[in-house]
Write an enzyme that holds these catalytic residues in place. Structure first.
Site, short mmCIF file in Angstrom:
data_model
loop_
_atom_site.label_atom_id
_atom_site.label_comp_id
_atom_site.label_asym_id
_atom_site.label_seq_id
_atom_site.Cartn_x
_atom_site.Cartn_y
_atom_site.Cartn_z
N HIS A 174 11.89 -49.39 -33.88
CA HIS A 174 12.08 -48.00 -34.29
C HIS A 174 12.17 -47.10 -33.06
O HIS A 174 13.02 -46.19 -32.99
CB HIS A 174 10.90 -47.53 -35.15
CG HIS A 174 11.00 -47.88 -36.60
ND1 HIS A 174 12.13 -47.69 -37.36
CD2 HIS A 174 10.06 -48.40 -37.45
CE1 HIS A 174 11.90 -48.07 -38.61
NE2 HIS A 174 10.66 -48.52 -38.69
N GLU A 189 7.90 -51.79 -34.94
CA GLU A 189 7.71 -50.40 -34.53
C GLU A 189 8.37 -50.10 -33.19
O GLU A 189 8.91 -49.01 -32.98
CB GLU A 189 6.21 -50.07 -34.49
CG GLU A 189 5.50 -50.21 -35.82
CD GLU A 189 6.15 -49.40 -36.94
OE1 GLU A 189 6.68 -48.30 -36.67
OE2 GLU A 189 6.13 -49.88 -38.09
#
Length: 357
Positions: free
Chosen positions: A141, A138
């Site tokens: 990202h 994450e």
């Protein structure tokens, strides 16, 4: 939440000062994003939604109905988040929330600033090292700037359901949603690589993907057998199966788990990964000087290699045609009908197309 790094990782891991997301981005991720931006109407929709999406409302929603990760709440996740940002040199640590949901999932959303959300189902499913890879995923990202497009995808998906009764409007929205999903599936491959750079434990990354696919039954699962599934999935069947694979994939936001595991293992064994681990990687300070044409060439080269080495019957057929091995209509007819013919048909026939199914 603190914006600076107060701690180093809980065990000795390599750090990548100034690393650019280009170091781990999958070529298919970049090319899909370029294709998305070229889609007719996307710029208009993107600008309009960027102004209209209620980011403050989004943050208030998670503040009011989720648990914010901190030193006082889910402290082990907070430590992992700090570690991940330290390793990837992400200066500002994103806000992170745990949301009550039995389905294992995680996402990075937000327009001005990324927010990371993990579900209770995921927290309960994974062990510490597996979860570390997910948190790194994450953060990857966030470093790549994926949160903006993910947020728009979520909004448009909900909008498409609400305006399904408007034929023309729904077609336009679904075209953009389909393109966004195609990009996001590819972006997951990039983020998996970021997760490996953070966790620096390939087996933990593999275990996490297996658990997402099969639940918390590791004693019943095997990494090698799991990867064999990916090979069987790619190589098995005939052209009809290839078309079904495409149709099965279209509504999904994530690639199939076995495919993600195989792609990550392939990268972990590559020279590119070793160079990053040795400290030879592109820096963010160089991003502004990056040539767009070089990125195009890298993506084109990746797809050419994928077609050439793929065992999928459709990809093998594309490779044969690109190499001048025969006419498209005849080959498609023979593949779908199972006709072997003689002479030319058998020369360009199935070969290994069905042999490994």
């Amino acid at each position: 939440m603190s914006d600076t790094h107060e701690h180093v990782p809980s065990r000795q891991r390599k750090r990548f000062p100034g690393i650019s997301s280009r170091a781990y981005e999958h070529p298919a991720d970049r090319s899909a994003l370029v294709a998305l931006r070229k889609l007719s109407g996307f710029d208009t929709v993107f600008k309009a939604l960027s102004a209209l999406l209620p980011e403050r409302s989004l943050r208030l929603l998670f503040l009011s109905d989720s648990v914010r990760v901190s030193d006082a709440q889910f402290a082990h996740l907070h430590s992992m988040l700090r570690d991940a940002c330290y390793i990837l040199d992400l200066e500002k640590i994103p806000a992170m929330y745990v949301a009550q949901d039995p389905r294992p999932n995680a996402m990075c959303i937000g327009l001005d600033e990324p927010i990371i959300v993990v579900t209770t189902g995921l927290v309960e499913l994974l062990d510490e090292e597996e979860m570390r890879a997910v948190v790194g995923h994450e953060v990857g990202h966030a470093l790549s700037g994926h949160a903006v497009y993910r947020t728009i995808l979520l909004f448009l998906t909900n909008l498409a359901l609400k305006v399904a009764w408007i034929p023309l409007g729904n077609v336009a929205i679904m075209a953009i949603v389909t393109a966004l999903r195609e990009w996001f599936r590819k972006s997951e491959l990039s983020a998996d690589r970021a997760g490996l750079l953070v966790g620096q434990d390939l087996q933990a990354s593999m275990r996490g993907l297996m658990k997402i696919a099969g639940g918390n039954h590791l004693h019943e699962m095997n990494v090698d057998a799991f990867l064999e599934q990916a090979e069987e999935y790619e190589a098995g069947g005939d052209l009809r199966d290839s078309v079904l694979k495409i149709l099965n994939m279209l509504p999904r936001s994530h690639p199939f788990t076995t495919v993600r595991a195989a792609e990550l293992k392939k990268w972990a064994e590559s020279r590119d990964y070793q160079r990053v681990m040795d400290g030879h990687y592109p820096r963010r300070s160089e991003d502004k000087d990056t040539s767009v044409s070089d990125s195009f060439r890298e993506s084109a080269s990746h797809y050419a290699d994928s077609v050439r080495t793929s065992k999928d019957p459709l990809m093998k057929l594309v490779g044969d045609i690109a190499g001048g091995a025969g006419d498209l209509g005849g080959k498609l007819r023979d593949k779908f009908t199972g006709a072997s013919g003689s002479g030319k048909a058998s020369a360009g026939g199935d070969g290994g197309g069905q042999g490994e199914g």
